[in-house]
Structures are given as structure tokens and as C-alpha cells.
Design an enzyme around this catalytic site. Structure first.
Site, mmCIF file in Angstrom:
data_model
loop_
_atom_site.group_PDB
_atom_site.id
_atom_site.type_symbol
_atom_site.label_atom_id
_atom_site.label_comp_id
_atom_site.label_asym_id
_atom_site.label_seq_id
_atom_site.Cartn_x
_atom_site.Cartn_y
_atom_site.Cartn_z
ATOM 1 N N GLU A 112 0.616 -1.262 0.116
ATOM 2 C CA GLU A 112 0.065 0.014 0.026
ATOM 3 C C GLU A 112 0.656 1.200 0.060
ATOM 4 O O GLU A 112 0.433 2.144 -0.829
ATOM 5 C CB GLU A 112 -0.919 -0.086 1.159
ATOM 6 C CG GLU A 112 -2.003 -0.935 0.954
ATOM 7 C CD GLU A 112 -1.880 -2.173 1.556
ATOM 8 O OE1 GLU A 112 -0.674 -2.504 2.075
ATOM 9 O OE2 GLU A 112 -2.831 -3.125 1.304
ATOM 10 N N HIS A 168 -9.809 -4.564 11.090
ATOM 11 C CA HIS A 168 -10.500 -4.145 9.790
ATOM 12 C C HIS A 168 -11.757 -3.706 9.824
ATOM 13 O O HIS A 168 -12.777 -3.706 9.176
ATOM 14 C CB HIS A 168 -10.912 -5.850 9.200
ATOM 15 C CG HIS A 168 -9.720 -6.533 8.919
ATOM 16 N ND1 HIS A 168 -8.567 -7.263 9.510
ATOM 17 C CD2 HIS A 168 -9.198 -6.695 7.462
ATOM 18 C CE1 HIS A 168 -7.817 -7.652 8.785
ATOM 19 N NE2 HIS A 168 -8.147 -7.432 7.644
HETATM 20 C C1 LIG Z 1 -2.112 -4.183 4.637
HETATM 21 C C2 LIG Z 1 -2.820 -5.228 4.097
HETATM 22 N N1 LIG Z 1 -3.432 -5.141 2.834
HETATM 23 C C3 LIG Z 1 -4.370 -5.957 2.465
HETATM 24 C C4 LIG Z 1 -4.971 -6.784 3.280
HETATM 25 C C5 LIG Z 1 -5.882 -7.760 2.666
HETATM 26 N N2 LIG Z 1 -5.507 -9.009 2.688
HETATM 27 C C6 LIG Z 1 -5.660 -9.921 3.570
HETATM 28 S S1 LIG Z 1 -4.781 -11.397 3.367
HETATM 29 C C7 LIG Z 1 -4.097 -10.860 1.773
HETATM 30 C C8 LIG Z 1 -3.432 -11.850 0.871
HETATM 31 C C9 LIG Z 1 -2.131 -12.150 1.393
HETATM 32 O O1 LIG Z 1 -1.552 -13.209 0.900
HETATM 33 P P1 LIG Z 1 -0.178 -14.119 1.389
HETATM 34 O O2 LIG Z 1 0.529 -12.998 2.060
HETATM 35 O O3 LIG Z 1 0.133 -14.824 0.221
HETATM 36 O O4 LIG Z 1 -0.881 -15.119 2.626
HETATM 37 P P2 LIG Z 1 -1.997 -16.193 2.479
HETATM 38 O O5 LIG Z 1 -3.458 -15.542 2.671
HETATM 39 O O6 LIG Z 1 -1.844 -16.789 1.266
HETATM 40 O O7 LIG Z 1 -1.625 -16.979 3.688
HETATM 41 C C10 LIG Z 1 -4.735 -9.584 1.390
HETATM 42 C C11 LIG Z 1 -4.325 -8.834 0.371
HETATM 43 C C12 LIG Z 1 -4.566 -6.952 4.485
HETATM 44 N N3 LIG Z 1 -5.108 -7.675 5.424
HETATM 45 N N4 LIG Z 1 -3.491 -5.983 4.940
#
Ligand SMILES: Cc1ncc(C[n+]2csc(CCOP(=O)(O)OP(=O)(O)O)c2C)c(N)n1
Ligand SMILES: [Mg+2]
Lengths: 467, 345
Positions: free
Chosen positions: A200, A269
Site C-alpha cells: 500500500e 479491519h
Molecule cells: C496491509 C493489508 N493489505 C491488504 C490486506 C487484505 N489481505 C488480507 S490477506 C491478503 C493476501 C495475503 O496473501 P499471502 O501473504 O500470500 O498470505 P496467504 O493468505 O496466502 O496465507 C490480503 C491482500 C490486509 N489484510 N492488509
């Protein structure tokens, strides 16, 4: 006993869905993890996987059924050593145990996702159709969701101006985490609809840079909670540069996404950032309620030569409103709207809280109190004129916001009333706000933490000196 | 699950994490432990998914199904002095850290008996006595926090290290690199585990991350990186033992990228249109961490089918008990709304 397969909840805000298709047929064997059916929510079509293994004994809800309530038994699963005979007893019982009668009122089925959630409270039975002074007499109105209105606004502006582009997490291929950018990738291609990594601070800054160089970025935050990562670029780079540059350099950019509590997604959130951004010179801050305002204000924001903070609300995305069918419907930034007229007390709100305020006004009307409800729409610059004028008439103000009370939107309104309407006030300004705690997850506590209709009713009665 | 570094394994030949597949198996007891813990996570998560479907769990719920071997393998290379921190896909890490299934499930249902009294939910649970530091919802935030916990280990000289887990999506957050730099500069005892399950929500690693393998992301800071088959619990364990040994010897941070896969959607509301059914099916059928270990144990005569069936029964019993507990427990008292905002000074 055969196991009942229940209509599952597939998202934080889902209360019902359509049973689109049975993938498994009666009599077929299923293993844990097998897809047995497809269910449509307003956001997506989802697959339902079997949790247990066995044989699909009987389908209770045929495919094509609409508005199936969460937790309704949809099928019966026979265990390893059960045969079809076991079905009869169970099937007879099953419908009786539906948590909601099958003939749930149709109007109810049109309620927004999450409308019946603890957090959301109830919406008014029909969406109030506020008067639309900006629209010429006789204009045709189309019913659409806030989600569609936002998408249309972006699409229209992107068609008009090649420098407008959309960037954010999951906005392109996934069609938006909340499906707001549905179809935009198809129409505008990868050059203008861009999936970013989860970064972000980086992409907000990149957006500001592109804005400085003359493009008009729309930067989507998956939710505003994640924009805290990007706060420095939003304030230090986007909001302050024009001033520091003595007018030499600024940027036209829209930061947008859902703001505020959704449904039980806990403290990190669920936050309303209205007052945070409202605090900062160099920004414009917009928080619409209706689909028409969402559309018209987003178009205005994209055209605005300044950084605009555009606060949406997840609970409103699926809510439908009348939107004028006009080639170029733009709602000016900086103008509040009276959405219900009244003479006893003025109630202000923005975004989802306008719904709460309107519901409260309906309750108050039954008790002989006529509330005037103002949708602030823009928080910076604040339309103090409209509010002051209303308070001169009602002599009372109740401010409603979802955010925390300390240094909140209501604090600002109270100060403005003292400065500009002191002589007309018959009671101290009342503030209805979220409780002064991080938002809890538990259903009962979450409900207590968020402003409810009763809180607004009570505040209005207090300033009217009514029991 | 404590001091578990001493297993029956003498083999170090298969260093290339799992690719050899021929390393001597750890002791029979250890294998059964690994199996049981993976199964516990699997059954627990299946139950959580079920309770979500029934509306008993709300909000976001990110299941760990498919990734069990990572948290279980790593944990067996840790001692009681070590700490763990992760993101929001955290139920598995909690269970292997020794947190009670009952209280984890009760937090999921938002009840007073949950680890956070129902105030945190799926993404926010903590247990100081288990040195489990959460449970964080902002992607990437746990990485500097984990580095800070490692800083405290070093500061106190308590011999512990911190494992900071992150996803393949989180690895693109800027604060991850700020952490890498400080951790390397100050030689902090931290193991960064990247759980590469190929997707961050609907975005594949290839579409989100430039450059070579994610395990190389520390090279600019002088942090060694390794990759391991994260579907092979024994490989994860062996690799983690080797790496934690180096960290304990004072050599500073290390990155371990575990190649893994999540079977379910990102959270409950993900239609998962960004990958093919065949891809998921292939992982489930050919690489499932639990099935793989089961096969190896039976072939190696470390366990019998009946024994494992019995174990499954036992695990289901614990999970069902947790589910019951999580539904029978009361919601938090209304007064809890106002507690824990600040510590009374
Ligand atoms: C700073 C932030 N941006 C966006 C999100 C929304 N979000 C939650 S999980 C996620 C994907 C994360 O993927 P990864 O790091 O690969 O972990 P996984 O879910 O595959 O375990 C996103 C975009 C968030 N929680 N925090
Ligand atoms: Mg991932």
C-alpha cells in the site's frame, strides 16, 4: 440418522443465497472435500464442499431455488452403513427445523447483504428515495446497487479521459475484492486496470507520483484499514505538495475503498477514517450514502484537480437505489443534502449512518417528533451553510457517526454550531458515535459498540427534552 | 510441544529439503507426533469451516488446510525458549504452539472462554505462556514485530529465537525489507518463514513478485535463504533443525521459503476462480502432507492402518469437544466492551 447438509454462509455478510446447481446427484457417493453444489451470492458463485463422506441421499432444495436462507437443510447425506430407508424419518422432520419460514417475505430478500447482521441492524423496509434537486424534472430513474453505481462512474470517466486509470489489489483479474471493478479489465485492458502487489505505501506513493506527472489515478484500497500503511504518502505527498510548491505542483488523485465496520471482522479491519482525513488541509473527503450520490460524487472526485478521499461502505455495496439515467450525472463535492425534512431536530450522518438516521426519524415521527435528516455527503469541505440553516429552524442538532467520539466528526459539528449557530441552539449538540474502544469481534459486543437506531432516537429525544 | 530437536534421525544427506526424499525417518514416536498434529489442524479447520457455514463463526476465517506440514515441521525444531508470530491464517500455528483447541474454537465463535475473551476472533489470538504473539490482520505487520521479539531474545540473552511467518503476498510489503535490514545489521535471532502457497488472495506469486525465488529476497542484506518442500513435514523439520542451529549459534537471521498450497479459498467468501480445479486436485492427491506421511509410516512399518484410524478417532473427539465447548460457552459479558483498552496504571 442421515446428516443434514445446511445452506452455508459463504461470506461475513451473507444471510441467503441461490442454489444454482447440484453437482452431485441423489444416490451419488461423496468424499469429504468433493464439490456437491454451487451457490450464488450477490458477489460470486461459490462451490460447496462436502464435510463428511457418504451418499447423497436426498436433495431437499432443488437447483434454481432463490433466496435460500443460511442454515436451511438443503440435502441429506447417508452415512457408511445407512440406506435410503433412513431418509424418510429425517426428511419429514427437516423442513420443520428451518430457522426461517420458506415464505420469508420477498421484500426481505432484497435487503442488503448483512442487513440482518448484528452489526448492521435493520435497514428501513424500503430504501427512502430522497429528493434529487440536481436532476431535471422527468428524468428516467434506474434502480442499481451502490456497487454498480461506483463501477459505472469509473467506467464513464475512463471512457472520457485516457489519463484516468485504476490501480489496487485484486482490482483487475479478480474483478475487485468486493466486485466493485467488475468488468473494467475487460473494457479497458491491463494498461488502465492494474493489479498491484500488497504494498500500500508503495502503490499509494506511485499513484501520487503519476498524479504529479499529469495522470489521474484512482487508487483503490481493498479497505481503508490498509491505507494506514499509506498514510504518509496520502498526507505528506498528496495533501501538502501543492501548498509547499506555492501552487507549482499538485496532484489529481482519488483514493477510494470501503470504510468503517463490515460485519464481525474485528478491530484491525473495522474503522471509520472520516475524521482522520477530515482533519487534513489539502484533501477533499467524500462519504456518500445512496447509489446516485456514489456515482455522481465519484465522477466529480475523478475530475477534481485535488486529492480526494472517497469513503465507501461494504454494507451499502449491495443496497439498491434510484439513479438518474443521464449521460453525465455529476454531484458537486461540498454540498450536503436534506434527505428528510422536519422541524423539531436536525440529525446529520454520512455513509451507512444516513440509513440509521432515517430509520430513527421514522421512529421519532411516530412519537410526534419531526426530524430533519441531513446526509453530509462531503466531510471536507463541510457544507456548514446547509447544517446551520437547518439548525436555525430546528434549534437542535444530533450528529451521528460510526467512528470514535473523541475529536470526531461530531466534535467538529459541535464546534461549528457554537461558532455559527450559538444563538439558535435550544439544547447542547448531541453526539452519537461508535464507542470509544477498538471494535470487538463478539456479536453482542460489536452491536453495543456501533451506533444503533435506538441511540439516535434517544439522543434526539434528549435534545427535544422529551421522555 | 517442547524441546524436540533430538529425533531418531541421523541422516543429514538429504539436505536439499525434501527433494531427495530418502532421508532416514525420524523416530516412530516423532513421526506419530507429527502426524497427529497435522491431523489435528486438518480436522480442526474442517470443523471451523463447518461452524462458519452454520453462522456460528463470523467475519473472516482463513483456513490452514493443505499447509499443515509447515507449522508442524518448524515447531518441532523449536525449544520452549523460542517465540512464534504469524498473520491471520493462524489457527494451525496456535494449535502446534500448544494452545487449547477448546479455547481457540471458542474465540472463533466469539465467546467469553476464547483466548481473547471473544474480542479478537479468528485473526487475533495470543498466548504469552506459549510465546505465541498472534494473530495479526494487517499483511506484513508481523514481520517487524517478530524482529522485535527476536531483538528482545538477544537483549536478554535467553537463548531463544523468533519464528516470524509471512505469506508470499506479504513478502512484497516494504516493512519486510526494513526488518531484514535491521535484523541482519544487528544479527537478530530470527527465522523468517515464507509460506509460499502460490497465491496472495487471487494473485499468483508470478503476478505479484518480481525477481527470482522469494527465499533470495534477503540476499541484498546478507541473509541466507533456503527453500523446502512445505508439503513434506519431515523435510521441513530437518531443514528447520539445521537452520535454527545456525541462528542459535549467533549467525543472525535466516529466510526459509516453504513451498506449500492452500486447498480452500483465501477466506470463506473466495470463489477461487484464479486457479484450476485440476491444480487443486493434483496437490490434494499427490502432495497432501498428511497422506504422504501416512504412506511413509505404513510402508516403513512405523504405524498400521488401524493405529492411524484410532488416532483419527481420538483427534475427531478432541475437535468435536472443542466445537461443543465453543457453542456452549457464553458470549462475553457486556462489561467487557470497556475493558482492556488500557492497562490500569
Ligand atoms: C496491509 C493489508 N493489505 C491488504 C490486506 C487484505 N489481505 C488480507 S490477506 C491478503 C493476501 C495475503 O496473501 P499471502 O501473504 O500470500 O498470505 P496467504 O493468505 O496466502 O496465507 C490480503 C491482500 C490486509 N489484510 N492488509
Ligand atoms: Mg499466499
Amino acid at each position: 440418522m442421515p446428516t443434514e447438509i445446511l445452506m452455508p454462509a459463504l461470506s461475513p455478510t451473507m444471510t441467503e443465497g441461490n442454489l444454482a446447481r447440484w453437482v452431485k446427484k441423489e444416490g451419488e457417493k461423496v468424499a469429504a472435500g468433493d464439490v456437491i453444489a454451487e451457490i450464488e451470492t450477490d458477489k460470486a458463485t461459490m462451490e460447496v464442499e462436502a464435510v463428511d463422506e457418504g451418499t447423497l441421499g436426498r436433495i431437499l432444495v432443488p437447483e434454481g431455488s432463490e433466496g435460500v436462507q443460511v442454515n436451511t437443510p438443503i440435502a441429506l447425506l447417508l452415512g457408511e452403513d445407512e440406506d435410503a430407508a433412513a431418509l424418510d424419518g429425517a426428511a419429514a422432520e427437516a423442513p420443520a427445523r428451518r430457522p426461517e419460514p420458506a415464505e420469508a417475505p420477498k421484500a426481505e430478500a432484497k435487503q442488503p447483504e448483512g442487513g440482518k447482521e448484528a452489526a448492521g441492524g435493520a435497514f428501513p423496509a424500503t430504501t427512502p428515495a430522497p429528493p434529487e434537486p440536481e436532476v431535471p424534472e422527468g428524468t428516467e430513474m434506474v434502480r442499481m446497487t451502490v456497487r454498480e453505481a461506483l463501477r459505472d462512474a469509473m467506467a464513464e470517466e475512463m471512457r472520457r479521459d485516457d489519463t484516468v486509470f485504476l490501480m489496487g489489489e485484486e482490482v483487475a483479474q479478480y474483478q475487485g475484492a468486493y466486485k466493485v471493478s467488475q468488468g473494467l479489465l475487460d473494457e479497458f485492458g491491463e494498461r488502465r486496470v492494474i493489479d498491484t502487489p500488497i504494498t500500500e505505501h508503495g502503490f499509494a506513493g506511485l499513484g501520487v507520483g503519476a498524479g504529479m506527472a499529469g495522470l489521474r489515478p484512482i487508487v483503490e484500497f481493498m479497505t481503508w484499514n490498509f491505507a494506514m500503511q499509506a498514510m504518509d504518502q496520502i498526507i505528506n505527498s498528496a495533501a501538502k505538495t501543492l501548498y509547499m510548491a506555492g501552487g507549482e505542483l499538485g496532484c489529481s488523485i482519488v483514493f477510494r475503498g470501503p470504510n468503517g465496520a463490515a460485519s464481525r471482522v474485528a478491530a484491525q479491519h473495522s474503522q471509520d477514517y472520516a475524521s482522520w482525513y477530515m482533519h487534513c488541509p489539502g484533501l477533499k473527503v467524500v462519504a456518500p450514502y445512496s447509489a446516485a450520490d456514489a456515482k455522481g460524487l465519484l465522477k466529480a472526485a475523478i475530475r477534481d484537480p485535488n486529492p480526494v478521499i472517497f469513503l465507501e461502505n461494504e454494507m451499502l455495496y449491495g443496497q439498491s437505489f434510484e439513479v438518474p439515467r443521464l449521460d453525465d450525472f455529476v454531484v458537486p463535492i461540498g454540498k450536503a443534502k436534506i434527505v428528510r425534512e422536519g422541524r423539531h431536530v436536525t440529525i446529520t450522518g454520512y455513509s451507512l449512518m444516513v440509513a440509521r438516521a432515517l430509520e430513527a426519524a421514522a421512529v421519532l415521527a411516530e412519537q410526534g417528533i419531526e426530524a430533519e435528516v441531513i446526509d453530509l455527503r462531503t466531510l471536507r469541505p463541510l457544507d456548514t451553510e446547509t447544517i446551520v440553516e437547518s439548525v436555525r429552524k430546528t434549534n437542535r442538532l444530533v450528529s451521528v457517526e460510526e467512528g470514535w467520539p473523541v475529536a470526531g466528526v461530531g466534535s467538529e459539528l459541535a464546534a461549528v454550531m457554537m461558532e455559527q449557530a450559538f444563538d439558535w441552539l435550544d439544547a447542547p449538540v448531541a453526539r452519537v458515535a461508535g464507542k470509544d474502544v477498538p471494535l470487538p469481534y463478539a456479536a453482542n459486543l460489536e452491536k453495543m459498540a456501533l451506533p444503533q437506531v435506538e441511540d439516535i432516537v434517544e439522543a434526539a429525544k434528549t435534545v427535544c427534552y422529551r421522555k | 510441544m517442547s524441546t524436540a530437536t533430538r529425533s531418531g534421525s541421523k541422516a543429514r544427506g538429504a539436505d536439499k529439503g525434501g527433494s531427495g526424499g530418502q532421508q532416514a525417518l525420524p523416530s516412530r514416536e516423532k513421526l506419530l507426533d507429527l502426524y497427529r498434529e497435522m491431523l489435528m489442524i486438518r480436522r480442526f479447520e474442517e470443523k471451523a469451516g463447518q461452524l462458519y457455514g452454520m453462522g456460528l463463526i463470523g467475519g473472516f476465517c482463513h483456513l490452514y488446510i493443505g499447509q499443515e506440514a509447515v507449522a508442524v515441521g518448524i515447531q518441532h525444531a523449536l525449544t520452549e525458549a523460542d517465540s512464534v508470530i504469524t498473520g491471520y491464517r493462524d489457527h494451525g500455528h496456535m494449535l502446534v504452539c500448544g494452545m487449547e483447541p477448546r479455547r481457540v474454537m471458542a474465540e472463533l465463535t466469539g465467546r467469553a472462554t476464547g483466548y481473547s475473551k471473544g474480542k479478537g476472533g479468528s485473526m487475533h489470538m495470543f498466548a504469552r505462556d506459549k510465546k505465541f504473539y498472534g494473530g495479526h490482520g494487517i499483511v506484513g505487520a508481523q514481520v517487524p514485530l517478530g524482529s522485535g521479539i527476536a531483538f528482545a531474545h538477544k537483549y536478554r540473552g535467553d537463548g531463544g529465537l523468533c519464528v516470524a511467518y509471512m505469506g508470499d503476498g506479504a513478502v512484497n510489503q516494504g516493512q519486510v525489507y526494513e526488518s531484514f535490514n535491521m535484523a541482519s545489521l544487528w544479527q537478530l535471532p530470527v527465522l523468517y518463514v515464507i509460506e509460499n502457497n502460490r497465491y496472495g488472495m487471487g494473485t499468483s506469486v508470478q503476478r505479484a513478485a518480481a525477481g527470482p525465488a522469494l527465499c533470495e529476497r534477503g540476499h541484498a542484506y546478507g541473509i541466507p535463504g533456503h527453500q523446502v518442500d512445505g508439503m513434506d513435514v519431515v523435510a521441513v523439520l530437518e531443514k528447520a533443525k539445521e537452520i535454527t542451529g545456525e541462528i542459535r549459534a549467533g549467525k543472525g537471521p535466516v529466510i526459509l521459503e516453504a513451498m506449500t498450497y492452500r486447498y480452500r479459498g483465501h477466506s470463506m467468501s473466495d470463489p477461487a476462480k484464479y486457479r484450476t480445479k485440476e491444480e487443486v486436485q493434483e496437490m490434494r492427491e499427490k502432495h497432501d502432507p498428511i497422506e504422504q506421511l501416512k504412506r511413509r509410516m505404513i510402508e516403513g512399518k512405523a504405524a498400521t492402518e488401524e493405529q492411524l484410524k484410532e488416532l483419527d478417532k481420538e483427534v475427531r473427539g478432541i475437535v468435536n469437544d472443542a466445537a461443543r465447548f465453543s457453542q456452549d460457552s457464553p458470549e462475553p459479558d457486556a462489561a467487557e466492551l470497556w475493558t482492556d483498552v488500557l492497562v490500569e496504571a
